[in-house]
Scaffold this motif. Structure first.
Motif, PDB file in Angstrom:
ATOM      1  N   MET A   1      28.674  40.259  28.136  1.00 19.39           N
ATOM      2  CA  MET A   1      29.596  39.555  29.042  1.00 19.39           C
ATOM      3  C   MET A   1      29.107  39.687  30.488  1.00 19.39           C
ATOM      4  O   MET A   1      28.781  40.785  30.939  1.00 19.39           O
ATOM      5  N   LEU A   2      29.045  38.573  31.187  1.00 21.64           N
ATOM      6  CA  LEU A   2      28.611  38.593  32.576  1.00 21.64           C
ATOM      7  C   LEU A   2      29.620  39.329  33.455  1.00 21.64           C
ATOM      8  O   LEU A   2      30.817  39.363  33.170  1.00 21.64           O
ATOM      9  N   ASN A   3      29.110  39.904  34.548  1.00 20.96           N
ATOM     10  CA  ASN A   3      29.963  40.651  35.473  1.00 20.96           C
ATOM     11  C   ASN A   3      30.566  39.700  36.502  1.00 20.96           C
ATOM     12  O   ASN A   3      29.862  39.162  37.362  1.00 20.96           O
ATOM     13  N   HIS A   4      31.870  39.507  36.403  1.00 19.00           N
ATOM     14  CA  HIS A   4      32.584  38.652  37.355  1.00 19.00           C
ATOM     15  C   HIS A   4      33.498  39.492  38.252  1.00 19.00           C
ATOM     16  O   HIS A   4      34.519  38.991  38.737  1.00 19.00           O
ATOM     17  N   ASP A   5      33.126  40.757  38.476  1.00 12.27           N
ATOM     18  CA  ASP A   5      33.997  41.660  39.230  1.00 12.27           C
ATOM     19  C   ASP A   5      34.298  41.138  40.631  1.00 12.27           C
ATOM     20  O   ASP A   5      35.440  41.238  41.108  1.00 12.27           O
ATOM     21  N   THR A   6      33.296  40.573  41.302  1.00  9.11           N
ATOM     22  CA  THR A   6      33.522  40.076  42.668  1.00  9.11           C
ATOM     23  C   THR A   6      34.498  38.905  42.653  1.00  9.11           C
ATOM     24  O   THR A   6      35.402  38.819  43.496  1.00  9.11           O
ATOM     25  N   LEU A   7      34.345  38.011  41.705  1.00  7.32           N
ATOM     26  CA  LEU A   7      35.277  36.886  41.578  1.00  7.32           C
ATOM     27  C   LEU A   7      36.692  37.388  41.309  1.00  7.32           C
ATOM     28  O   LEU A   7      37.658  36.941  41.954  1.00  7.32           O
ATOM     29  N   LEU A   8      36.840  38.324  40.387  1.00  7.50           N
ATOM     30  CA  LEU A   8      38.158  38.842  40.047  1.00  7.50           C
ATOM     31  C   LEU A   8      38.790  39.551  41.244  1.00  7.50           C
ATOM     32  O   LEU A   8      39.980  39.377  41.527  1.00  7.50           O
ATOM     33  N   SER A   9      37.991  40.323  41.966  1.00  2.66           N
ATOM     34  CA  SER A   9      38.507  41.026  43.158  1.00  2.66           C
ATOM     35  C   SER A   9      38.896  40.036  44.238  1.00  2.66           C
ATOM     36  O   SER A   9      39.924  40.205  44.915  1.00  2.66           O
ATOM     37  N   TRP A  10      38.068  38.982  44.395  1.00  4.31           N
ATOM     38  CA  TRP A  10      38.390  37.963  45.399  1.00  4.31           C
ATOM     39  C   TRP A  10      39.722  37.298  45.053  1.00  4.31           C
ATOM     40  O   TRP A  10      40.571  37.097  45.938  1.00  4.31           O
ATOM     41  N   ILE A  11      39.919  36.947  43.791  1.00  3.22           N
ATOM     42  CA  ILE A  11      41.167  36.304  43.373  1.00  3.22           C
ATOM     43  C   ILE A  11      42.363  37.199  43.667  1.00  3.22           C
ATOM     44  O   ILE A  11      43.380  36.748  44.228  1.00  3.22           O
ATOM     45  N   GLN A  12      42.261  38.470  43.313  1.00  8.87           N
ATOM     46  CA  GLN A  12      43.379  39.388  43.530  1.00  8.87           C
ATOM     47  C   GLN A  12      43.705  39.529  45.011  1.00  8.87           C
ATOM     48  O   GLN A  12      44.873  39.481  45.407  1.00  8.87           O
ATOM     49  N   GLU A  13      42.675  39.691  45.842  1.00  9.21           N
ATOM     50  CA  GLU A  13      42.931  39.911  47.265  1.00  9.21           C
ATOM     51  C   GLU A  13      43.372  38.632  47.965  1.00  9.21           C
ATOM     52  O   GLU A  13      44.252  38.665  48.826  1.00  9.21           O
ATOM     53  N   ARG A  14      42.798  37.495  47.577  1.00  4.26           N
ATOM     54  CA  ARG A  14      43.214  36.240  48.223  1.00  4.26           C
ATOM     55  C   ARG A  14      44.669  35.925  47.894  1.00  4.26           C
ATOM     56  O   ARG A  14      45.421  35.464  48.760  1.00  4.26           O
TER      57      ARG A  14
END
Length: 266
Positions: A1-14
């Motif tokens: 599974m690809l690492n989408h941690d930055t995307l997930l963190s961006w979604i949560q913080e935005r």
């Protein structure tokens, strides 16, 4: 599974920024310096200011107009609330009024298709009237929404000078109203755009301008959508996921020193 941690963190913080601002908290609404200083759209497109203005003032009052798609085309090319407020609802279409009013108004830049630089003296508004909003090039009855988002997107993609990315924005706007509000693919439909493609290429370590087959692109989006739902508990439609991918690509590039063009001042 690809690492989408930055995307997930961006979604949560935005999304947290939106809620803090909505609750009346004073700025800054985030400790993240990039999110403090630059403009990023909301996680859900329906929360963006221009989208909300359009639904309130143009779309909802005229939702039964058979050619509401044309208003969506004009709206997303203008895409700035002061200019939209200065314009009349564009049905029936009055090109002379559009040209006169837009002489003193500024466009939003998100979806703007500019005139060909090989045509000197052609202003953006004249380009739109001649090449995009021209009744001799677009026959209204041919472009009325179909029963699914995918079929309607394919139809809008054939409108002179529109293309896939702008067609998706029009579909997103119209999906709040019949017939598209009842479409069976409302949750899953998506189409590639420059920013969402850039995100996939960043994650996969590919050249940023590499294109993707539509089927492969959609499979990636649906996988990301499932991860968003399972890991952070947000249930987003696929079109919102592609918008988040676009914004996350801007954020990733900013962490590498390639800052977004639009700064944010509270």
């Amino acid at each position: 599974m690809l690492n989408h941690d930055t995307l997930l963190s961006w979604i949560q913080e935005r999304e947290a920024i939106r809620l803090r601002r909505l609750a009346g908290q004073p700025p800054p609404w985030s400790s993240d310096k990039i999110l403090q200083s630059y403009r990023f759209t909301n996680v859900r497109r329906e929360h963006d200011a221009v989208t909300q203005w359009l639904h309130t003032h143009w779309y909802a009052p005229n939702q039964n107009h058979p050619d509401l798609w044309f208003a969506a085309l004009v709206a997303r090319q203008v895409n700035a609330i002061p200019a939209l407020a200065a314009l009349p609802f564009p049905l029936p279409w009055d090109p002379e009024a559009f040209l006169r009013i837009m002489k003193t108004q500024k466009y939003g830049r998100a979806y703007l298709i500019r005139p060909d630089p090989r045509q000197p003296g052609l202003t953006t508004a004249k380009h739109q009237v001649l090449n995009m909003f021209n009744p001799s090039l677009i026959l209204p009855t041919l472009y009325r929404p179909l029963s699914t988002l995918a079929a309607t997107h394919a139809l809008f993609d054939t409108i002179h000078a529109v293309g896939s990315f702008l067609a998706q924005q029009m579909v997103a706007d119209l999906s709040a109203y019949l017939p598209l509000s009842k479409a069976i693919d409302k949750e899953k439909f998506c189409a590639p755009g420059p920013g969402s493609l850039r995100y996939l290429n960043l994650i996969h370590g590919l050249p940023l301008l590499r294109n993707w087959p539509v089927d492969s692109f959609c499979e990636e989006v649906w996988d990301i959508r499932d991860q968003i739902r399972s890991l952070i508990g947000l249930d987003l439609i696929s079109m919102d996921v592609t918008n988040c991918m676009c914004e996350a690509s801007k954020y990733i590039l900013a962490t590498q020193g390639k800052m977004p063009k639009r700064r944010y001042t509270p």
